[in-house]
Structures are given as C-alpha cells and as structure tokens.
Design a protein around this motif. Sequence first.
Motif, PDB file in Angstrom:
ATOM      1  N   ASN A  56      -7.027  -1.433  -5.342  1.00  0.00           N
ATOM      2  CA  ASN A  56      -5.658  -0.955  -5.115  1.00  0.00           C
ATOM      3  C   ASN A  56      -5.010  -1.701  -3.954  1.00  0.00           C
ATOM      4  O   ASN A  56      -5.684  -2.207  -3.053  1.00  0.00           O
ATOM      5  CB  ASN A  56      -5.654   0.543  -4.765  1.00  0.00           C
ATOM      6  CG  ASN A  56      -6.381   1.376  -5.785  1.00  0.00           C
ATOM      7  OD1 ASN A  56      -7.587   1.298  -5.901  1.00  0.00           O
ATOM      8  ND2 ASN A  56      -5.652   2.190  -6.529  1.00  0.00           N
ATOM      9  N   THR A  57      -3.675  -1.728  -3.959  1.00  0.00           N
ATOM     10  CA  THR A  57      -2.940  -2.064  -2.744  1.00  0.00           C
ATOM     11  C   THR A  57      -3.079  -0.895  -1.783  1.00  0.00           C
ATOM     12  O   THR A  57      -2.808   0.254  -2.148  1.00  0.00           O
ATOM     13  CB  THR A  57      -1.457  -2.312  -3.052  1.00  0.00           C
ATOM     14  OG1 THR A  57      -1.347  -3.480  -3.866  1.00  0.00           O
ATOM     15  CG2 THR A  57      -0.650  -2.516  -1.772  1.00  0.00           C
ATOM     16  N   LEU A  58      -3.516  -1.161  -0.551  1.00  0.00           N
ATOM     17  CA  LEU A  58      -3.802  -0.108   0.420  1.00  0.00           C
ATOM     18  C   LEU A  58      -2.825  -0.138   1.581  1.00  0.00           C
ATOM     19  O   LEU A  58      -2.501  -1.218   2.098  1.00  0.00           O
ATOM     20  CB  LEU A  58      -5.220  -0.264   0.984  1.00  0.00           C
ATOM     21  CG  LEU A  58      -6.400  -0.243   0.003  1.00  0.00           C
ATOM     22  CD1 LEU A  58      -7.714  -0.330   0.775  1.00  0.00           C
ATOM     23  CD2 LEU A  58      -6.364   1.004  -0.864  1.00  0.00           C
ATOM     24  N   VAL A  59      -2.402   1.049   1.997  1.00  0.00           N
ATOM     25  CA  VAL A  59      -1.678   1.225   3.255  1.00  0.00           C
ATOM     26  C   VAL A  59      -2.562   2.095   4.134  1.00  0.00           C
ATOM     27  O   VAL A  59      -2.893   3.223   3.767  1.00  0.00           O
ATOM     28  CB  VAL A  59      -0.301   1.883   3.034  1.00  0.00           C
ATOM     29  CG1 VAL A  59       0.405   2.104   4.373  1.00  0.00           C
ATOM     30  CG2 VAL A  59       0.568   1.022   2.113  1.00  0.00           C
ATOM     31  N   LEU A  60      -2.976   1.563   5.275  1.00  0.00           N
ATOM     32  CA  LEU A  60      -3.864   2.287   6.188  1.00  0.00           C
ATOM     33  C   LEU A  60      -3.074   2.760   7.390  1.00  0.00           C
ATOM     34  O   LEU A  60      -2.413   1.960   8.074  1.00  0.00           O
ATOM     35  CB  LEU A  60      -5.023   1.397   6.639  1.00  0.00           C
ATOM     36  CG  LEU A  60      -5.884   0.774   5.536  1.00  0.00           C
ATOM     37  CD1 LEU A  60      -7.058   0.020   6.156  1.00  0.00           C
ATOM     38  CD2 LEU A  60      -6.386   1.833   4.560  1.00  0.00           C
ATOM     39  N   ALA A  90      -6.801   1.817 -10.315  1.00  0.00           N
ATOM     40  CA  ALA A  90      -6.473   0.627  -9.532  1.00  0.00           C
ATOM     41  C   ALA A  90      -4.971   0.368  -9.479  1.00  0.00           C
ATOM     42  O   ALA A  90      -4.486  -0.293  -8.553  1.00  0.00           O
ATOM     43  CB  ALA A  90      -7.193  -0.593 -10.102  1.00  0.00           C
ATOM     44  N   ALA A  91      -4.232   0.867 -10.460  1.00  0.00           N
ATOM     45  CA  ALA A  91      -2.790   0.622 -10.476  1.00  0.00           C
ATOM     46  C   ALA A  91      -2.040   1.440  -9.430  1.00  0.00           C
ATOM     47  O   ALA A  91      -0.898   1.116  -9.087  1.00  0.00           O
ATOM     48  CB  ALA A  91      -2.225   0.924 -11.858  1.00  0.00           C
ATOM     49  N   ASN A  92      -2.648   2.510  -8.925  1.00  0.00           N
ATOM     50  CA  ASN A  92      -1.968   3.370  -7.962  1.00  0.00           C
ATOM     51  C   ASN A  92      -1.893   2.694  -6.594  1.00  0.00           C
ATOM     52  O   ASN A  92      -2.860   2.090  -6.131  1.00  0.00           O
ATOM     53  CB  ASN A  92      -2.709   4.696  -7.803  1.00  0.00           C
ATOM     54  CG  ASN A  92      -2.585   5.591  -9.020  1.00  0.00           C
ATOM     55  OD1 ASN A  92      -2.348   5.108 -10.132  1.00  0.00           O
ATOM     56  ND2 ASN A  92      -2.766   6.876  -8.830  1.00  0.00           N
ATOM     57  N   ILE A  93      -0.743   2.829  -5.953  1.00  0.00           N
ATOM     58  CA  ILE A  93      -0.629   2.451  -4.549  1.00  0.00           C
ATOM     59  C   ILE A  93      -1.305   3.533  -3.730  1.00  0.00           C
ATOM     60  O   ILE A  93      -1.065   4.723  -3.957  1.00  0.00           O
ATOM     61  CB  ILE A  93       0.842   2.296  -4.130  1.00  0.00           C
ATOM     62  CG1 ILE A  93       1.554   1.294  -5.039  1.00  0.00           C
ATOM     63  CG2 ILE A  93       0.942   1.876  -2.667  1.00  0.00           C
ATOM     64  CD1 ILE A  93       0.987  -0.103  -5.025  1.00  0.00           C
ATOM     65  N   MET A  94      -2.136   3.144  -2.769  1.00  0.00           N
ATOM     66  CA  MET A  94      -2.936   4.128  -2.072  1.00  0.00           C
ATOM     67  C   MET A  94      -2.610   4.140  -0.574  1.00  0.00           C
ATOM     68  O   MET A  94      -2.628   3.103   0.086  1.00  0.00           O
ATOM     69  CB  MET A  94      -4.423   3.821  -2.267  1.00  0.00           C
ATOM     70  CG  MET A  94      -5.359   4.929  -1.818  1.00  0.00           C
ATOM     71  SD  MET A  94      -7.101   4.511  -2.109  1.00  0.00           S
ATOM     72  CE  MET A  94      -7.133   4.441  -3.901  1.00  0.00           C
ATOM     73  N   LEU A  95      -2.288   5.330  -0.060  1.00  0.00           N
ATOM     74  CA  LEU A  95      -2.092   5.541   1.367  1.00  0.00           C
ATOM     75  C   LEU A  95      -3.288   6.330   1.890  1.00  0.00           C
ATOM     76  O   LEU A  95      -3.562   7.433   1.423  1.00  0.00           O
ATOM     77  CB  LEU A  95      -0.799   6.317   1.632  1.00  0.00           C
ATOM     78  CG  LEU A  95      -0.546   6.790   3.075  1.00  0.00           C
ATOM     79  CD1 LEU A  95      -0.452   5.614   4.040  1.00  0.00           C
ATOM     80  CD2 LEU A  95       0.727   7.632   3.142  1.00  0.00           C
ATOM     81  N   ILE A 112       6.932   3.695   2.352  1.00  0.00           N
ATOM     82  CA  ILE A 112       6.467   2.340   2.044  1.00  0.00           C
ATOM     83  C   ILE A 112       5.754   2.321   0.703  1.00  0.00           C
ATOM     84  O   ILE A 112       5.994   1.444  -0.140  1.00  0.00           O
ATOM     85  CB  ILE A 112       5.530   1.832   3.159  1.00  0.00           C
ATOM     86  CG1 ILE A 112       6.302   1.637   4.464  1.00  0.00           C
ATOM     87  CG2 ILE A 112       4.858   0.522   2.745  1.00  0.00           C
ATOM     88  CD1 ILE A 112       5.424   1.385   5.672  1.00  0.00           C
ATOM     89  N   CYS A 113       4.882   3.298   0.483  1.00  0.00           N
ATOM     90  CA  CYS A 113       4.147   3.355  -0.781  1.00  0.00           C
ATOM     91  C   CYS A 113       5.079   3.529  -1.974  1.00  0.00           C
ATOM     92  O   CYS A 113       4.841   2.965  -3.052  1.00  0.00           O
ATOM     93  CB  CYS A 113       3.124   4.480  -0.735  1.00  0.00           C
ATOM     94  SG  CYS A 113       1.748   4.154   0.383  1.00  0.00           S
TER      95      CYS A 113
END
Length: 492
Positions: free
Chosen positions: A322-326, A294-299, A429-430
């Motif tokens: 996770n924080t998500l970038v879609l 969950a700590a990973n930033i996810m693209l 960004i990630c």
Amino acid sequence: MNSPEHSLLALPALRQLEQQAEAAGLQLMQRAAQAITQWCQAHIPPGATILVAAGPGNNGGDAILAACLLKQAGYAVEVLLPESRVNAAVQQALAGWQALGGSVRPTLGDAQPAWLLDGLFGVGLSRPLGGAWLHLIRRLNALPCHKLAIDIPSGLDAWTGQPRGAALRASHTLSLLGPKPGLYTAQGRDYCGDISMALLGCPAAWYTAASGSMAVPSAQPLRRWHSSHKGSYGNVSIIGGARGMSGAAILAGRAALALGAGKVFVHTQDALLLDPATPELMLRPWQDGINVPAANIMLIGPGLGLSDPAHQALDALLLHDNTLVLDADALNLLAADSQLQARLRQRSHPVLLTPHPSEAARLLDCSTEQVQADRIAAAQQLARQFACTVLLKGSGTLLATSGQPFRLLAHGSPALAVAGQGDLLGGAICALLAQGMPLLDAAHLAADLHACAGEQYEQAQGGPIGLNATTTLQLMTQTLNQRLKLAGAPAC
C-alpha cells in the motif's frame, strides 16, 4: 517552471539573479527604491513622519534612495545611519540625499516617527547581531510606530526564519525580487507581519535555479465525472486508536470522508460499533488492519500507542504494498527502532512521513531546537535518511523529497494549534491520494487547504481561539469545492 512569485532561491542563485540584472542594465537599487516608495504611497498618509534606518550595505542603499523619493513626494523623512563605514552604493545614495537637504542622524535619540523603514541588514547577513546593533534593534522594536522591513526584517535569517541574535519585528515586509523561505517558516511570520512582494521587473526565465517552490498544486485532478460512483474515489484504511485513544483515528476518518474518499475504514482497539457523528465510517477491529487490500491508501499512527502489539502491527504493515502515510505514534515507534527504519528504507512503494518538530527530532536523533533552527535542512535530511517524502509540520509547513525542490506553505494560523488537527491533516492527505493525486501533490494540497481553514476561521472570528475539528473540515471542504469550480472540466 515556477513563476517568480513562487520561486525560492538560495543565496548563490539570488546573487546570480542580481548579476544578470546588472548585466542587463536593470538598475535594481533604483527599482527597489521606486517599489518601496510606491508601497509607502499606497499605505502611508501624505506628509507622515518616516524614519529610514539605513545600514552599511546594499539594503541601506535601497533605503536611502527610497528616502530621497519619499522626501520629494512630500513626506517628512529622516535618515538614521548608525555606521559611518558604508559601501560605495550607500555613499552614492547618501550624496543624493544630502543634495536634497536631507538630514542624517547617527543615533536614534528621541525620534518618534509615525513609520519606520528598516533598511539596516538584508539577506546577506551572515553573523549574529550583538553589541550596539543588538541594542539598536531592541530600541527600534520599542518604537510605538508602524514598521516596514525592506526585503527582510533586519537580523532575521532569510532561509531559516530564525533571528540572528535579535531581529526587527516588522508590521509589514516588502520582499524584493521574490519570496524568501525565512519570511514564512519557523519564527519568520512573527517577525515579518504582512508580506508584499516587488519583483523589480526581472524576467521569469531568470528564476530557473530555484531550490524550492511555494506554488500550490491545482485541484484539477480531483474534478469528478457525472457518471462516477463511490468506487471511483478510492478507499482509505486508518490503523490506530489504541484503547482509550480511538478519537484520533476517528477524526482522521472523518477528514478522509470530508475530503472526498469513496470509502473509509477505521481500525481501532476499542469495540466501537459506529461513530454517531459520521456513521458512514466503517469501523473494524484493529487486527483486521493487517489484511487491508493493497489498493487502499493506508494511514498508520493516529492514537496507535507504543505498545508491543502496536510495534508488531507497524512492523507487519511496512511489508505491505500500500501507499503509506505514517503519523503520530507510528513515527515514534519508527524513531526508536533501527530495524523498522531499515524496513522502511527497503520499501519500493510510496511512503509519507508527517512529523511535527518534536517527532522529527526523535527521527533525526537531535533536539527540537536543532530541527527548528533550520527546518528546510531537517526536512531534506529526513527525506534522504528514510528514502521517502516528508511533510514537516509547524509554522511554514515544508515538504521534501530527495532529488526534488522542497515546497513551502505560505498559509497558516495559530488557530490550528489545538489537539486533533494533525489527525485531520493525515486523513485529508489520504483522501486526495485515494482520488488519484500523486503523493507530493496530495500532501501539499491537503496541507494548504488545512492551513487556509485556519486563516479563514481566524479572520471570521476575529482571533485564533476556539477552532474545532468540525469547523476545520467544513472550511476545508468549502475551499476545495471552490478550487474545483475554478479548475474547470475533469482531466481526460
């Protein structure tokens, strides 16, 4: 509070600013004329021929008052006044011009000036130009001379950046009182040329009603302590790279490393052991992306594809904390499935959508032309509809979050209009997110670094052709390090 140079005012707020100035006795029209004259004296050789095209409203009054000052300064000035019905401000300015012996022509005729000053229409234009005005704009565009637009090129919408029927193509624009979004987004940059600004002495406290901002976040949060290590700068996981499309995910991974992420994992369907150009990337099977910490930033999305397994992966990943970038295909899958959209809106953890105009159109179930017709409205609608932060790519990149002023990038270059650049932006960004920047600031700063890289390449090479991913990342890293140096010591 934003500085006036960065504050983007809607038309009602701009009119309120003008009223405050009038109540305070600032005489904005005279100040505008002085600013125009000063710009001309700094850029136009003494004695040059200048044709001042004046319209029936206040923009025309600014132009004619400037004509008076330019004539007194020794320039060979003529005034073109195509419309005889003018407001009181134009009548008063015209009287002063005629008292100086200035000439007025009702038609363009055979005029061949060295410079054109465009004061036909300002920000208040509310209708498409047609008939005689359309014909005149086309003839003015055909003049083989330099063109300075006063406040905004005539016919260009000050907020959408789209021409209203037609617009003057200026080589320079002097924006009065502050920036307007239409100068920088959609087609604005192609009509405005080089942009300068004249604030006319209005205090910063009068700009509190700004609906948008062009202020770029500081790199200060990315400053590093000497005693830090790779674990201090976060982890990024990239899920994409369907068979035959791993390049997109790898490019995003390279960008995440180049912009400072501590560790970067790339999950692809191809059986890749390593990226020879960047062996620091940790390549993993695609299925392992479901178990990202969950700590990973996810693209999610670069090269993901539209297969059933891709759909199932996105469905599962939207449940993660996770924080998500879609990006890319994740957006296309989202646009085609109302259940995925509902799951996205139910998330309590941050999400950033990074569509280009066509992807935005799919998400909004409209045409790309409708998105481009009002990019600000499209970005804000996406943010509301999907309850997340949105970065709308394109000329004049926009960022929107519900309840907050929108943000607009002033930088950019057509050098970036090549394959792979969106993947780089997503990875960048990630990287900034992994290093602790808030979502909106990370997206804004990364997009600005990316845009500046395009400008720097174009300036160094003399044109926009040939930019590749490696060069882009080198320029982005160099610019970020320069900004870090200026930012000072790390925040405590």
